[in-house]
Design a protein around this motif. Structure first.
Motif, PDB file in Angstrom:
ATOM      1  N   VAL A   1       1.066  -1.103  -0.477  1.00 24.93           N
ATOM      2  CA  VAL A   1       0.287   0.329   0.250  1.00 24.93           C
ATOM      3  C   VAL A   1       0.471   1.351  -0.099  1.00 24.93           C
ATOM      4  O   VAL A   1       2.065   1.105   1.166  1.00 24.93           O
ATOM      5  CB  VAL A   1      -0.953  -0.016   1.293  1.00 24.93           C
ATOM      6  N   THR A   2       0.256   2.279  -0.907  1.00 27.23           N
ATOM      7  CA  THR A   2       1.447   3.224  -0.716  1.00 27.23           C
ATOM      8  C   THR A   2       0.571   4.656  -0.154  1.00 27.23           C
ATOM      9  O   THR A   2      -0.861   4.212  -0.193  1.00 27.23           O
ATOM     10  CB  THR A   2       0.974   3.960  -2.189  1.00 27.23           C
ATOM     11  N   ASP A   3       0.843   5.481  -0.021  1.00 25.52           N
ATOM     12  CA  ASP A   3       0.399   7.247   0.124  1.00 25.52           C
ATOM     13  C   ASP A   3      -0.055   7.568  -0.643  1.00 25.52           C
ATOM     14  O   ASP A   3       0.712   7.165  -1.949  1.00 25.52           O
ATOM     15  CB  ASP A   3       1.374   7.651   1.556  1.00 25.52           C
ATOM     16  N   ASP A   4      -0.015   9.584  -0.897  1.00 26.77           N
ATOM     17  CA  ASP A   4      -0.444   9.528  -2.378  1.00 26.77           C
ATOM     18  C   ASP A   4       0.525  10.375  -2.794  1.00 26.77           C
ATOM     19  O   ASP A   4       0.871  10.563  -3.580  1.00 26.77           O
ATOM     20  CB  ASP A   4      -1.424  10.880  -1.488  1.00 26.77           C
ATOM     21  N   ARG A   5       1.941   9.567  -2.866  1.00 28.60           N
ATOM     22  CA  ARG A   5       2.976  10.242  -3.434  1.00 28.60           C
ATOM     23  C   ARG A   5       3.944   8.749  -3.450  1.00 28.60           C
ATOM     24  O   ARG A   5       5.076   8.767  -3.685  1.00 28.60           O
ATOM     25  CB  ARG A   5       3.989  10.600  -2.539  1.00 28.60           C
ATOM     26  N   MET A   6       3.249   7.962  -3.503  1.00 23.89           N
ATOM     27  CA  MET A   6       3.092   6.597  -4.125  1.00 23.89           C
ATOM     28  C   MET A   6       4.674   6.441  -3.607  1.00 23.89           C
ATOM     29  O   MET A   6       4.967   5.207  -3.838  1.00 23.89           O
ATOM     30  CB  MET A   6       3.938   6.888  -5.387  1.00 23.89           C
ATOM     31  N   ARG A   7       4.863   6.012  -2.099  1.00 24.49           N
ATOM     32  CA  ARG A   7       5.870   6.124  -1.734  1.00 24.49           C
ATOM     33  C   ARG A   7       5.012   4.195  -0.797  1.00 24.49           C
ATOM     34  O   ARG A   7       4.170   4.560  -0.037  1.00 24.49           O
ATOM     35  CB  ARG A   7       6.344   7.052  -0.499  1.00 24.49           C
ATOM     36  N   THR A   8       6.229   3.793  -0.493  1.00 25.97           N
ATOM     37  CA  THR A   8       6.231   2.625   0.673  1.00 25.97           C
ATOM     38  C   THR A   8       5.740   2.749   1.423  1.00 25.97           C
ATOM     39  O   THR A   8       6.985   3.717   2.059  1.00 25.97           O
ATOM     40  CB  THR A   8       6.093   0.881   0.159  1.00 25.97           C
ATOM     41  N   ARG A   9       5.994   1.840   2.628  1.00 23.14           N
ATOM     42  CA  ARG A   9       6.300   1.570   3.865  1.00 23.14           C
ATOM     43  C   ARG A   9       7.679   1.918   4.062  1.00 23.14           C
ATOM     44  O   ARG A   9       9.103   2.248   4.966  1.00 23.14           O
ATOM     45  CB  ARG A   9       6.182   0.920   5.141  1.00 23.14           C
ATOM     46  N   VAL A  10       8.880   0.963   3.397  1.00 28.57           N
ATOM     47  CA  VAL A  10       9.898   1.206   2.918  1.00 28.57           C
ATOM     48  C   VAL A  10      10.577   1.961   2.024  1.00 28.57           C
ATOM     49  O   VAL A  10      10.169   2.824   1.269  1.00 28.57           O
ATOM     50  CB  VAL A  10      10.732  -0.236   1.857  1.00 28.57           C
ATOM     51  N   ARG A  11      11.611   3.508   2.862  1.00 29.33           N
ATOM     52  CA  ARG A  11      12.022   4.269   2.679  1.00 29.33           C
ATOM     53  C   ARG A  11      13.081   4.086   1.292  1.00 29.33           C
ATOM     54  O   ARG A  11      13.748   3.339   0.915  1.00 29.33           O
ATOM     55  CB  ARG A  11      12.989   5.225   3.101  1.00 29.33           C
ATOM     56  N   GLY A  12      12.379   4.976  -0.017  1.00 30.06           N
ATOM     57  CA  GLY A  12      13.029   4.262  -1.050  1.00 30.06           C
ATOM     58  C   GLY A  12      12.361   4.087  -2.428  1.00 30.06           C
ATOM     59  O   GLY A  12      12.779   3.255  -3.575  1.00 30.06           O
TER      60      GLY A  12
END
Length: 75
Positions: A1-12
């Motif tokens: 699952v991502t946030d609104d900036r397409m980031r996951t819980r794993v940095r990078g």
């Protein structure tokens, strides 16, 4: 699952497509895929009839912008 900036819980690590929580995305993806299929069908029929198929208009846009940039540079 991502946030609104397409980031996951794993940095990078970023994700897209089915890994995102965007609502209604299946409707939009299906509509886009349907549009591509209909254009491919139209292109196929045009070529069967000996006509030129679908030409990508974005080539004209790129050429036009390139010409404009060259003209601005030469002034």
């Amino acid at each position: 699952v991502t946030d609104d900036r397409m980031r996951t819980r794993v940095r990078g690590l970023f994700a897209a497509g089915d890994l995102t929580p965007t609502p209604f995305k299946q409707i939009v993806i299906s509509a886009g895929e349907g549009a591509k299929a209909s254009l491919a069908c139209f292109d196929y029929i045009q070529r069967l009839e000996g006509k030129s198929g679908i030409n990508a208009d974005w080539h004209k846009v790129v050429e036009h912008k390139t010409r404009n940039m060259e003209q601005m540079t030469n002034q």
